[in-house]
Enzyme design. Structure first.
Site, short mmCIF file in Angstrom:
data_model
loop_
_atom_site.label_atom_id
_atom_site.label_comp_id
_atom_site.label_asym_id
_atom_site.label_seq_id
_atom_site.Cartn_x
_atom_site.Cartn_y
_atom_site.Cartn_z
CE1 TYR A 25 -3.75 2.33 0.49
CE2 TYR A 25 -2.84 2.74 2.77
CZ TYR A 25 -3.65 3.39 1.86
OH TYR A 25 -4.52 4.03 1.97
CE1 TYR A 179 -6.07 -3.41 7.98
CE2 TYR A 179 -6.55 -0.93 7.95
CZ TYR A 179 -5.84 -1.97 8.19
OH TYR A 179 -4.64 -1.78 8.68
CG HIS A 180 -10.48 1.41 7.74
ND1 HIS A 180 -10.47 1.27 6.24
CD2 HIS A 180 -9.29 1.97 7.94
CE1 HIS A 180 -9.33 1.77 5.76
NE2 HIS A 180 -8.77 2.38 6.69
CE LYS A 537 -9.85 12.68 13.97
NZ LYS A 537 -8.36 12.37 14.35
CG ASP A 541 -6.74 11.85 11.19
OD1 ASP A 541 -7.00 10.85 10.67
OD2 ASP A 541 -6.43 11.84 12.56
CG HIS A 543 -7.29 7.02 10.92
ND1 HIS A 543 -6.54 7.65 10.00
CD2 HIS A 543 -7.65 5.49 10.75
CE1 HIS A 543 -6.35 6.35 9.09
NE2 HIS A 543 -7.04 5.39 9.36
#
Length: 664
Positions: A25, A179-180, A537, A541, A543
């Protein structure tokens, strides 16, 4: 002596299975730099590409947008227009390549750019092979790079799938991405159920877009992108459960008769969540074990594997770090005899019991989701479940119930010589200025009339509910930029702010927090009101796991929290601090853009008369950057090694207490 009984499993003369696609990746800084990295990796034996795009590209902003500040080229490659995409694949024949593009909200646009470049190369577009992730539901739950509300986003997913079915028959138009979900704390049962519910929502959207007799072929092009954690036996069983459940759903719900079209086809990146900043060399073993979970079982073997690098908890991997992870795949695929044997776990009673238990748990969760209207109707519920599950996971680590070597057990060790040269790649800050300059040159050199016509046609198609892929490809050829394309989608469909998963009401997880709650009460008495903590935040981003867990724990400690979710500007955070009367401001930034964003915020805090409000920052922050942040006035800095949330809570209480004393 009895004659040996030979089976296929012990006859190495049989032709071995073909190895999975070997990817890394990758993408950073600029299209030119990323192109050089891709060509170097292909020369080293990589057999497919996996493109990482930067956050402005993922969220539909050009590199010169105010929200792109500090984010350009940090977590991937910036692609603003056809020229960038052309440079990204320079000297790489797309007709011969299998390319995975990790892109979601702007997936139709990036695929349009990719098709336009393939056309320029003279490729047969129908021969293109690869995958575009194109999964917006998990973005609302875990990653945060969404743009539009769920319903129009689902419609755009369908547009891509329908277009690919008609024009790119070898392309995977949608990668259901669990995945996340695991990164956000999902249990194996939740990962199975939430991903499969997403796939069901997409297939329901696609029914009626093609003739009924052709629908099974469209089902056969849906692929998955999964996570494999360190509990590799459980993870292997999870993959076998995925295989069984997908076969069950496609056969029973959608009537797909051809078993080949019911195959669970997936690619994988193994777990980055479990990589540690402490003793980072241990991550090599973690990555290897996690890879075994998705390769050992032939029945549930990944079709493509990409591995993180040992140092991704520290920052951006260097080419050598990526090469090391690629060599791990090559050794397993080409040096061992794994691919010469049938499934090693078939008939194993322990495996069968675990698989059945996972399937039963997933079916129960799927039934709950179905009662809420499916994945789209259950977004708030799924988000809250993930936040709760992640809190449980972190709590087990804090209580030493889950052992993490080098973190909460066997923490003493030698200094790693791998870190002697810094250990990570650092993106030159000049990249952003240079990228912006190229973007301005592109705008100046294009046909403004052609751009305007292309955008008008795109807007008309979106408003009319038509498939946007054709107009998007035409816009790509005309020179439209990523920000301009996304602006049309925002104008037609509106923007969306996803749920935070953090409710105002404390949970029942307050055991062991008594001392902190007493300290909070004492400081609140001195302040004359409940201690107020603002969690912000800034930047792009998405996440949000860390921010959510800090807010979750602060709430349970009795602190009055304010957390509005992701993608806020420094100005919005400072305004909120004023309006909320914040006693402490916390910032979470994991994209590497902490220096410019914090510098901007601290200047605005000073202008607003909030210089006495302590600011704490969490993220993947190298030591040199930490020193610079402290020079700016940041009170505390936390990195992944600071996993004890209660210690952070006590810091917040102490900082608020100091402010109360100063006020007195």
């Amino acid at each position: 002596m009895p004659q040996a009984h030979h089976t296929r499993q012990d006859r190495p003369e049989n032709k071995p299975d073909r190895p999975w696609l070997i990817r890394t990746y990758a993408g950073h800084s600029t299209a030119a730099a990323s192109n050089a990295l891709y060509r170097a990796n292909l020369a080293k034996g990589q057999t497919g590409l996996s493109v990482a795009f930067d956050l402005p590209t993922q969220t539909g902003y050009d590199s010169d947008h105010v929200l792109a500040r500090g984010e350009v080229g940090k977590v991937g490659v910036p692609v603003c227009h056809l020229g960038d995409m052309r440079q990204l694949f320079d000297q790489i024949p797309l007709e011969q390549m299998n390319t995975s593009m990790t892109i979601n909200a702007t997936a139709p646009w990036l695929l349009a750019l990719y098709i336009a470049v393939a056309e320029e190369q003279g490729a047969d577009v129908a021969a293109l092979q690869g995958t575009v992730q194109n999964d917006l539901i998990k973005e609302y739950l875990s990653r945060g790079t969404y743009i539009c509300p769920p319903r129009p986003s689902l419609k755009m997913i369908g547009d891509v799938a329908e277009y690919c079915y008609e024009n790119l028959p070898k392309w995977n138009p949608m990668n259901v991405c669990s995945y996340h979900l695991q990164e956000a704390g999902a249990t194996p049962e939740q990962e199975l159920a939430f991903a499969l519910a997403t796939a069901i929502a997409v297939l329901d959207e696609l029914q009626g877009r093609v003739p009924a007799k052709d629908f099974p072929k469209l089902v056969g092009r849906i692929s998955f992108f999964v996570n494999a954690g360190i509990r590799f036996v459980t993870e292997m069983c999870k993959m076998r459960a995925f295989v069984d459940l997908w076969d069950e759903i496609t056969a029973e719900r959608y009537g797909v008769a051809d078993a080949k079209l019911r195959r669970f086809r997936y690619g994988v990146q193994v777990n980055s969540l479990g990589l540690t900043e402490q003793q980072p060399e241990n991550n090599v073993y973690r990555i290897l074990l996690e890879m075994l979970a998705v390769t050992l079982s032939k029945k549930a073997r990944a079709r493509a594997v990409q591995l993180p690098a040992w140092n991704e908890a520290l920052g951006l991997p260097r080419p050598w770090d990526q090469q090391w992870s690629m060599r791990m795949q090559q050794i397993l695929a080409y040096e061992t005899d794994l691919l010469e044997y049938d499934d090693l776990f078939e008939g194993n009673p322990a495996v069968e019991r675990k698989v059945e238990a996972l399937k039963e748990g997933a079916r129960h969760e799927l039934a709950s989701l179905d009662s809420m209207g499916g994945a789209i109707g259950a977004i708030d519920y799924m988000k809250a479940r993930l936040v709760d599950s992640n809190a449980e996971r972190l709590g087990r680590i804090e209580r030493n119930e889950t052992v993490v070597v080098g973190v909460n057990r066997w923490t003493e060790g030698e200094v790693s010589p791998l870190l002697s040269a810094g250990g990570i790649m650092v993106v030159d800050p000049a990249v952003e200025t240079e990228q912006t300059g190229r973007l301005n040159d592109w705008r100046a050199g294009r046909d403004a009339g052609a751009v305007a016509m292309a955008l008008t046609a795109l807007r008309a198609a979106a408003k009319a509910g038509e498939n946007i892929m054709g107009p998007s490809i035409a816009a790509a050829r005309a020179g439209v930029t990523t920000g301009e394309w996304a602006a049309e989608m925002r104008q037609v469909h509106g923007e969306y702010r996803g749920p935070t998963g953090v409710s105002d009401s404390p949970s029942n997880k307050t055991e062991g927090l008594e001392d902190i709650r007493e300290a909070v009460d004492a400081v609140s008495d001195r302040l004359g009101r409940r201690l107020k903590f603002l969690m912000g935040k800034p930047g792009l981003d998405g996440h949000s796991n860390g921010a959510e867990q800090i807010a979750f724990r602060a709430r349970d400690c009795g602190i009055d929290i304010a957390y509005e979710g992701i993608r806020l500007t420094p100005d919005e955070i400072v305004t909120a601090a004023l309006e909320e009367g914040a006693d402490v401001v916390g910032l979470s930034i994991l994209s590497g853009s902490h220096l410019p964003l914090v510098e901007d915020l601290m200047a605005r805090m000073l202008e607003a008369g909030l210089e006495d409000v302590p600011v704490i920052v969490g993220g993947i922050i190298p030591e040199e950057d930490a020193r610079r942040l402290k020079d700016m006035g940041v009170a505390r800095i936390y990195t992944p090694k600071d996993f004890e949330l209660n210690a952070i809570m006590m810091d917040i209480v102490a900082l608020a207490g100091d402010r109360a004393v100063a006020a007195e």
